[in-house]
Design a protein around this motif. Structure first.
Motif, PDB file in Angstrom:
ATOM      1  N   VAL A   1       0.841  -1.205   0.000  1.00 37.40           N
ATOM      2  CA  VAL A   1       0.000   0.000   0.000  1.00 37.40           C
ATOM      3  C   VAL A   1       0.874   1.253   0.000  1.00 37.40           C
ATOM      4  CG1 VAL A   1      -1.672   1.324   1.356  1.00 37.40           C
ATOM      5  CG2 VAL A   1      -1.933  -1.152   1.113  1.00 37.40           C
ATOM      6  N   LEU A   2       2.019   1.177   0.672  1.00 39.73           N
ATOM      7  CA  LEU A   2       2.890   2.342   0.781  1.00 39.73           C
ATOM      8  C   LEU A   2       3.663   2.627  -0.501  1.00 39.73           C
ATOM      9  CD1 LEU A   2       4.204   1.661   4.388  1.00 39.73           C
ATOM     10  CD2 LEU A   2       2.410   3.245   3.701  1.00 39.73           C
ATOM     11  N   THR A   3       3.615   1.718  -1.464  1.00 40.61           N
ATOM     12  CA  THR A   3       4.254   1.986  -2.758  1.00 40.61           C
ATOM     13  C   THR A   3       3.351   2.815  -3.671  1.00 40.61           C
ATOM     14  OG1 THR A   3       3.401  -0.046  -3.821  1.00 40.61           O
ATOM     15  CG2 THR A   3       5.475  -0.217  -2.589  1.00 40.61           C
ATOM     16  N   LEU A   4       2.086   2.952  -3.292  1.00 39.49           N
ATOM     17  CA  LEU A   4       1.157   3.742  -4.095  1.00 39.49           C
ATOM     18  C   LEU A   4       1.427   5.229  -3.902  1.00 39.49           C
ATOM     19  CD1 LEU A   4      -2.128   1.809  -3.169  1.00 39.49           C
ATOM     20  CD2 LEU A   4      -0.834   1.605  -5.314  1.00 39.49           C
ATOM     21  N   PRO A   5       1.000   6.054  -4.860  1.00 38.38           N
ATOM     22  CA  PRO A   5       1.055   7.503  -4.606  1.00 38.38           C
ATOM     23  C   PRO A   5       0.232   7.826  -3.366  1.00 38.38           C
ATOM     24  CG  PRO A   5       0.607   7.047  -6.924  1.00 38.38           C
ATOM     25  CD  PRO A   5       0.497   5.740  -6.216  1.00 38.38           C
ATOM     26  N   CYS A   6       0.813   8.580  -2.466  1.00 36.80           N
ATOM     27  CA  CYS A   6       0.142   8.882  -1.189  1.00 36.80           C
ATOM     28  C   CYS A   6       0.191  10.377  -0.909  1.00 36.80           C
ATOM     29  CB  CYS A   6       0.828   8.157  -0.028  1.00 36.80           C
ATOM     30  SG  CYS A   6       0.736   6.355  -0.075  1.00 36.80           S
ATOM     31  N   ARG A   7      -0.864  10.860  -0.323  1.00 42.96           N
ATOM     32  CA  ARG A   7      -0.848  12.201   0.273  1.00 42.96           C
ATOM     33  C   ARG A   7      -0.540  12.011   1.752  1.00 42.96           C
ATOM     34  NH1 ARG A   7      -5.119  15.608   2.768  1.00 42.96           N
ATOM     35  NH2 ARG A   7      -4.224  17.701   2.950  1.00 42.96           N
ATOM     36  N   VAL A   8       0.496  12.686   2.231  1.00 45.57           N
ATOM     37  CA  VAL A   8       0.927  12.537   3.623  1.00 45.57           C
ATOM     38  C   VAL A   8       1.019  13.918   4.270  1.00 45.57           C
ATOM     39  CG1 VAL A   8       2.731  11.698   5.171  1.00 45.57           C
ATOM     40  CG2 VAL A   8       2.241  10.452   3.046  1.00 45.57           C
ATOM     41  N   TRP A   9       0.468  14.053   5.450  1.00 41.43           N
ATOM     42  CA  TRP A   9       0.636  15.282   6.215  1.00 41.43           C
ATOM     43  C   TRP A   9       0.677  14.926   7.704  1.00 41.43           C
ATOM     44  CZ3 TRP A   9      -3.905  13.460   4.525  1.00 41.43           C
ATOM     45  CH2 TRP A   9      -5.017  13.506   5.369  1.00 41.43           C
ATOM     46  N   CYS A  10       1.257  15.801   8.480  1.00 46.64           N
ATOM     47  CA  CYS A  10       1.438  15.546   9.907  1.00 46.64           C
ATOM     48  C   CYS A  10       0.801  16.650  10.730  1.00 46.64           C
ATOM     49  CB  CYS A  10       2.930  15.458  10.255  1.00 46.64           C
ATOM     50  SG  CYS A  10       3.802  14.154   9.383  1.00 46.64           S
TER      51      CYS A  10
ATOM     52  N   ARG B   1       0.862  12.981  14.976  1.00 41.45           N
ATOM     53  CA  ARG B   1       0.125  11.993  14.172  1.00 41.45           C
ATOM     54  C   ARG B   1       0.469  12.190  12.699  1.00 41.45           C
ATOM     55  NH1 ARG B   1      -3.412  13.400  18.370  1.00 41.45           N
ATOM     56  NH2 ARG B   1      -4.197  11.593  19.538  1.00 41.45           N
ATOM     57  N   VAL B   2       0.714  11.071  12.024  1.00 44.00           N
ATOM     58  CA  VAL B   2       1.017  11.076  10.593  1.00 44.00           C
ATOM     59  C   VAL B   2      -0.202  10.541   9.862  1.00 44.00           C
ATOM     60  CG1 VAL B   2       2.571  10.286   8.781  1.00 44.00           C
ATOM     61  CG2 VAL B   2       3.454  10.651  11.110  1.00 44.00           C
ATOM     62  N   HIS B   3      -0.734  11.345   8.954  1.00 44.46           N
ATOM     63  CA  HIS B   3      -1.936  10.982   8.206  1.00 44.46           C
ATOM     64  C   HIS B   3      -1.540  10.580   6.792  1.00 44.46           C
ATOM     65  CE1 HIS B   3      -4.220  12.979  11.457  1.00 44.46           C
ATOM     66  NE2 HIS B   3      -3.255  13.881  11.408  1.00 44.46           N
ATOM     67  N   VAL B   4      -2.017   9.417   6.337  1.00 45.33           N
ATOM     68  CA  VAL B   4      -1.635   8.881   5.027  1.00 45.33           C
ATOM     69  C   VAL B   4      -2.897   8.560   4.233  1.00 45.33           C
ATOM     70  CG1 VAL B   4      -0.302   7.124   3.801  1.00 45.33           C
ATOM     71  CG2 VAL B   4       0.433   7.880   6.088  1.00 45.33           C
ATOM     72  N   GLU B   5      -2.966   9.099   3.012  1.00 46.93           N
ATOM     73  CA  GLU B   5      -4.069   8.800   2.097  1.00 46.93           C
ATOM     74  C   GLU B   5      -3.505   8.148   0.844  1.00 46.93           C
ATOM     75  OE1 GLU B   5      -6.454  12.149   1.114  1.00 46.93           O
ATOM     76  OE2 GLU B   5      -7.454  12.245   3.074  1.00 46.93           O
ATOM     77  N   PRO B   6      -3.422   6.806   0.786  1.00 48.05           N
ATOM     78  CA  PRO B   6      -2.938   6.135  -0.419  1.00 48.05           C
ATOM     79  C   PRO B   6      -3.956   6.266  -1.553  1.00 48.05           C
ATOM     80  CG  PRO B   6      -2.902   4.677   1.511  1.00 48.05           C
ATOM     81  CD  PRO B   6      -3.750   5.854   1.852  1.00 48.05           C
ATOM     82  N   ASP B   7      -3.467   6.400  -2.755  1.00 51.17           N
ATOM     83  CA  ASP B   7      -4.334   6.554  -3.922  1.00 51.17           C
ATOM     84  C   ASP B   7      -5.224   5.324  -4.087  1.00 51.17           C
ATOM     85  OD1 ASP B   7      -5.426   7.616  -6.188  1.00 51.17           O
ATOM     86  OD2 ASP B   7      -3.795   6.974  -7.513  1.00 51.17           O
ATOM     87  N   GLY B   8      -6.528   5.526  -4.019  1.00 54.00           N
ATOM     88  CA  GLY B   8      -7.482   4.441  -4.228  1.00 54.00           C
ATOM     89  C   GLY B   8      -7.678   3.530  -3.034  1.00 54.00           C
ATOM     90  N   MET B   9      -7.073   3.846  -1.894  1.00 52.67           N
ATOM     91  CA  MET B   9      -7.194   3.001  -0.701  1.00 52.67           C
ATOM     92  C   MET B   9      -7.719   3.839   0.473  1.00 52.67           C
ATOM     93  SD  MET B   9      -6.083   0.035  -1.810  1.00 52.67           S
ATOM     94  CE  MET B   9      -5.701  -0.897  -0.325  1.00 52.67           C
ATOM     95  N   ALA B  10      -8.145   3.147   1.509  1.00 55.31           N
ATOM     96  CA  ALA B  10      -8.664   3.841   2.691  1.00 55.31           C
ATOM     97  C   ALA B  10      -7.534   4.577   3.403  1.00 55.31           C
ATOM     98  CB  ALA B  10      -9.316   2.835   3.637  1.00 55.31           C
ATOM     99  N   PRO B  11      -7.771   5.801   3.849  1.00 61.11           N
ATOM    100  CA  PRO B  11      -6.735   6.536   4.584  1.00 61.11           C
ATOM    101  C   PRO B  11      -6.511   5.925   5.964  1.00 61.11           C
ATOM    102  CG  PRO B  11      -8.788   7.759   4.621  1.00 61.11           C
ATOM    103  CD  PRO B  11      -9.016   6.580   3.719  1.00 61.11           C
TER     104      PRO B  11
ATOM    105  N   GLN C   1       9.715  11.184   0.089  1.00 58.57           N
ATOM    106  CA  GLN C   1      11.020  11.063   0.728  1.00 58.57           C
ATOM    107  C   GLN C   1      11.279   9.614   1.132  1.00 58.57           C
ATOM    108  OE1 GLN C   1      12.943  13.725   0.780  1.00 58.57           O
ATOM    109  NE2 GLN C   1      11.338  15.121   0.075  1.00 58.57           N
ATOM    110  N   SER C   2      12.537   9.308   1.373  1.00 61.80           N
ATOM    111  CA  SER C   2      12.906   8.000   1.887  1.00 61.80           C
ATOM    112  C   SER C   2      13.215   8.111   3.369  1.00 61.80           C
ATOM    113  CB  SER C   2      14.126   7.458   1.143  1.00 61.80           C
ATOM    114  OG  SER C   2      15.247   8.309   1.342  1.00 61.80           O
TER     115      SER C   2
END
Length: 355
Positions: A11-20, A81-91, A343-344
């Protein structure tokens, strides 16, 4: 590993929107809720100098004006808290726990950012040294001694055995150093979890929480050879008893005399271990353990992966290396970027044998 543990690494290989975001409190008062940070990093390292440092920047709107400002370092605690929204998957959201604000800087009279540095709640132990050197109570267990070292700042939870401590132990006046020495005695690790409790863990009892490879999150590996690896160890007891002193106390030496670190070719790299032991057998065991760990092939390895914000100190992971090898190890360090971009992150592991 932080929750949610059931998220597949793919899931983490997908394009993701991430914000903290951070929620800030002082005592029982919430001063700010869900403030989005502009960028930052989280650095974790374990050992006697266990440290979890959070650095982040904010807009100039958050310049502190008094001790009750959300980002003033007067006992304020930030919950990350780190918020992750993977493309096409549940955040999903990863709770990275609480951090005590330590330093806040800004350029007065400008519109520059507010820069914040905070440390895990272990910092409360760092800030409150004992007035004098201390020793465990007679026949104290590991839990009882950890509780004493943490009181009144943290409540410990053991995810390991609870042995009775040997006699003759003594510490300096620094709480975290004493915890580090205790952890080293038994090969345990400790960190503050998202529940704000101090977890003392035996990673050898844990199963593998994630596997990374070049087909998902693994990007590269940094390798290193060093002449700093010892080939001789001397364990010296810190304890005193009767007419026995540091200079005339218990000690034991072991050395590697064959292989790649034979002294005739490698030279002598001598490490002196100050151990908390009450008997000669315990001193011998400490020296033997140090040599065994250094010569067992359980090297420190460092990998660069696509960010997995759930990883924690003490987690056991597997990495499939580019040459097809398999590395299993305990996470001893993490550096993750919190800017939200592609980022890595660096993950340091100590190799181990997984049964």
């Amino acid at each position: 590993m932080r929750s949610p543990e059931d998220i597949d690494v793919d899931v983490l290989t997908l394009p993701c929107r991430v914000w903290c975001t951070v929620t800030v409190s002082r005592g029982s008062f919430t001063l700010a809720d869900g403030v989005e940070i502009e960028g930052g990093s989280l650095e974790l390292s374990s050992g006697q100098q266990t440290q979890e440092r959070l650095s982040f920047t904010l807009s100039p709107d958050w310049v502190p004006v008094d001790e009750w400002s959300p980002f003033a370092p007067y006992g304020q605690v930030a919950r990350l808290r780190v918020h992750v929204e993977p493309d096409g998957m549940a955040p999903f959201t990863v709770d990275r726990g609480s951090f005590l604000l330590q330093d806040v800087t800004w350029d007065s009279g400008t519109t520059g950012p507010v820069k914040v540095t905070a440390y895990s709640l272990l910092q409360r132990l760092v800030d409150d040294d004992f007035a004098f050197p201390t020793s465990p109570d007679p026949k104290a267990t590991l839990l009882r001694e950890v509780e004493r070292l943490c009181y009144p700042h943290l409540v410990p939870v053991l995810e390991c055995g609870n042995p009775v401590l040997p006699g003759g132990l003594s510490w300096g006046n620094r709480r975290v150093e004493a915890l580090g020495k205790l952890a080293d005695m038994y090969g345990f690790r400790f960190y503050v979890g998202p529940d704000d409790l101090l977890h003392v863990v035996d990673s050898t009892r844990r199963g593998v929480v994630a596997t990374y490879s070049g087909e998902d999150l693994l990007l590269s590996e940094a390798r290193k050879m060093s002449h700093a690896v010892p080939n001789r160890w001397t364990a010296v007891s810190n304890s005193t008893g009767g007419d026995r002193s540091h200079s005339g106390g218990l000690s034991h030496s072991v050395a590697v005399n064959v292989g790649t670190r034979t002294p005739a070719l490698y030279g002598v790299v001598h490490k002196v271990l100050q151990v908390q032991a009450g008997s000669q057998d315990e001193v011998v065991a400490a020296a033997d353990r140090a040599m065994r760990e250094a010569t067992s092939g359980n090297d420190a390895r460092s990998f660069k992966i696509v960010q997995d914000y759930r990883l924690d100190l003490g987690d056991v992971i597997q990495v499939v290396t580019p040459d097809g090898g398999m590395v299993a190890g305990i996470v001893t360090g993490v550096v993750m970027d919190l800017s939200g971009g592609a980022q890595s992150m660096r993950v340091d592991v100590r190799e181990m044998t997984v049964v």
